[in-house]
Write a protein that holds these residues in place. Structure first.
Motif, PDB file in Angstrom:
ATOM      1  N   VAL A   9       0.823  -1.209   0.000  1.00  0.00           N
ATOM      2  CA  VAL A   9       0.000   0.000   0.000  1.00  0.00           C
ATOM      3  C   VAL A   9       0.861   1.265   0.000  1.00  0.00           C
ATOM      4  O   VAL A   9       0.575   2.227  -0.728  1.00  0.00           O
ATOM      5  CB  VAL A   9      -1.002  -0.035   1.175  1.00  0.00           C
ATOM      6  N   TRP A  12       2.456   1.666  -3.394  1.00  0.00           N
ATOM      7  CA  TRP A  12       1.397   2.132  -4.294  1.00  0.00           C
ATOM      8  C   TRP A  12       1.179   3.640  -4.128  1.00  0.00           C
ATOM      9  O   TRP A  12       1.127   4.378  -5.111  1.00  0.00           O
ATOM     10  CB  TRP A  12       0.129   1.349  -3.998  1.00  0.00           C
ATOM     11  N   ALA A  57      -3.801  -2.895  -6.707  1.00  0.00           N
ATOM     12  CA  ALA A  57      -5.162  -3.051  -6.173  1.00  0.00           C
ATOM     13  C   ALA A  57      -5.513  -4.509  -5.981  1.00  0.00           C
ATOM     14  O   ALA A  57      -6.057  -4.899  -4.939  1.00  0.00           O
ATOM     15  CB  ALA A  57      -6.176  -2.373  -7.104  1.00  0.00           C
ATOM     16  N   SER A  60      -3.289  -5.930  -3.019  1.00  0.00           N
ATOM     17  CA  SER A  60      -3.670  -5.427  -1.696  1.00  0.00           C
ATOM     18  C   SER A  60      -5.080  -5.863  -1.327  1.00  0.00           C
ATOM     19  O   SER A  60      -5.330  -6.244  -0.174  1.00  0.00           O
ATOM     20  CB  SER A  60      -3.512  -3.913  -1.607  1.00  0.00           C
ATOM     21  N   ALA A  61      -6.008  -5.844  -2.277  1.00  0.00           N
ATOM     22  CA  ALA A  61      -7.385  -6.248  -1.967  1.00  0.00           C
ATOM     23  C   ALA A  61      -7.442  -7.719  -1.571  1.00  0.00           C
ATOM     24  O   ALA A  61      -8.113  -8.077  -0.594  1.00  0.00           O
ATOM     25  CB  ALA A  61      -8.299  -5.979  -3.163  1.00  0.00           C
ATOM     26  N   ILE A  81      -9.864   0.704   0.544  1.00  0.00           N
ATOM     27  CA  ILE A  81      -9.318   0.168  -0.708  1.00  0.00           C
ATOM     28  C   ILE A  81     -10.447  -0.134  -1.695  1.00  0.00           C
ATOM     29  O   ILE A  81     -10.288   0.059  -2.906  1.00  0.00           O
ATOM     30  CB  ILE A  81      -8.423  -1.063  -0.443  1.00  0.00           C
ATOM     31  N   VAL A  84     -11.194   3.048  -3.350  1.00  0.00           N
ATOM     32  CA  VAL A  84     -10.115   3.333  -4.296  1.00  0.00           C
ATOM     33  C   VAL A  84     -10.346   2.563  -5.595  1.00  0.00           C
ATOM     34  O   VAL A  84     -10.212   3.113  -6.695  1.00  0.00           O
ATOM     35  CB  VAL A  84      -8.729   2.988  -3.691  1.00  0.00           C
ATOM     36  N   ARG A 128      -7.850   9.342  -4.136  1.00  0.00           N
ATOM     37  CA  ARG A 128      -7.267   7.992  -4.087  1.00  0.00           C
ATOM     38  C   ARG A 128      -5.982   7.973  -3.279  1.00  0.00           C
ATOM     39  O   ARG A 128      -5.749   7.075  -2.486  1.00  0.00           O
ATOM     40  CB  ARG A 128      -7.025   7.463  -5.502  1.00  0.00           C
ATOM     41  N   ILE A 132      -5.481   5.640  -0.043  1.00  0.00           N
ATOM     42  CA  ILE A 132      -4.425   4.620  -0.029  1.00  0.00           C
ATOM     43  C   ILE A 132      -3.501   4.858   1.151  1.00  0.00           C
ATOM     44  O   ILE A 132      -3.144   3.923   1.881  1.00  0.00           O
ATOM     45  CB  ILE A 132      -3.651   4.616  -1.365  1.00  0.00           C
ATOM     46  N   ALA A 135      -5.231   3.868   4.316  1.00  0.00           N
ATOM     47  CA  ALA A 135      -5.254   2.412   4.466  1.00  0.00           C
ATOM     48  C   ALA A 135      -3.911   1.910   4.992  1.00  0.00           C
ATOM     49  O   ALA A 135      -3.865   1.066   5.897  1.00  0.00           O
ATOM     50  CB  ALA A 135      -5.589   1.737   3.131  1.00  0.00           C
TER      51      ALA A 135
END
Length: 160
Positions: A9, A12, A57, A60-61, A81, A84, A128, A132, A135
């Protein structure tokens, strides 16, 4: 697993910050780069960034959902997320095609009237980035490291 999530994250967030808010505006400051070329480079830069971000994405998801199911992260981090990803989908499938069409018109020499789409895109990129980053901070807080780090920052500020 949560350390890996935090690393993904934060990397990112760094990539998004570097491309969207540093490299992209910088190219428009180069006097030797014609506007049409800068726009074309920007168009391709954001297409490539999008591909990379969809990878971040997905990774991380997937890890966040697994960690959430075992109670290792709070649901609000998963929700951040998820938002996002929804914003990325709107940018990828709606906003960027409209902006691409506009760039192509400019590149062919057409005079196009001003519109707010670019400002909307910038605002969504900012949203976003904030989500992020939040998160990532949330994952660190859940690990316990965030509280320590934030306490150290707060005590440094109070001492100043």
């Amino acid at each position: 697993m949560t350390r890996v999530i935090a690393a993904i994250v934060f990397v990112w967030a760094g990539v998004l910050l570097g491309v969207s808010f540093i490299a992209t505006p910088a190219k428009f400051l180069a006097p030797s780069l014609p506007m049409a070329q800068a726009l074309d480079v920007g168009r391709w830069t954001f297409h490539m960034l999008s591909l990379v971000e969809w990878g971040f994405a997905a990774a991380s998801a997937t890890l966040l959902v697994a960690a959430w199911r075992t109670g290792k992260v709070h649901g609000s981090i998963v929700a951040a997320i998820a938002v996002v990803v929804l914003v990325m989908a709107a940018e990828t499938f709606t906003l960027r095609p409209l902006l691409d069409a506009r760039v192509l018109q400019i590149m062919t020499g057409e005079m196009v009237p001003p519109n707010p789409l670019h400002k909307v895109y910038i605002a969504l990129e900012g949203l976003r980035f904030i989500l992020i980053l939040a998160a990532g901070i949330g994952v660190l807080r859940h690990l316990g490291h965030g509280r320590i780090a934030l306490r150290n920052v707060n005590s440094s500020v109070q001492r100043s």
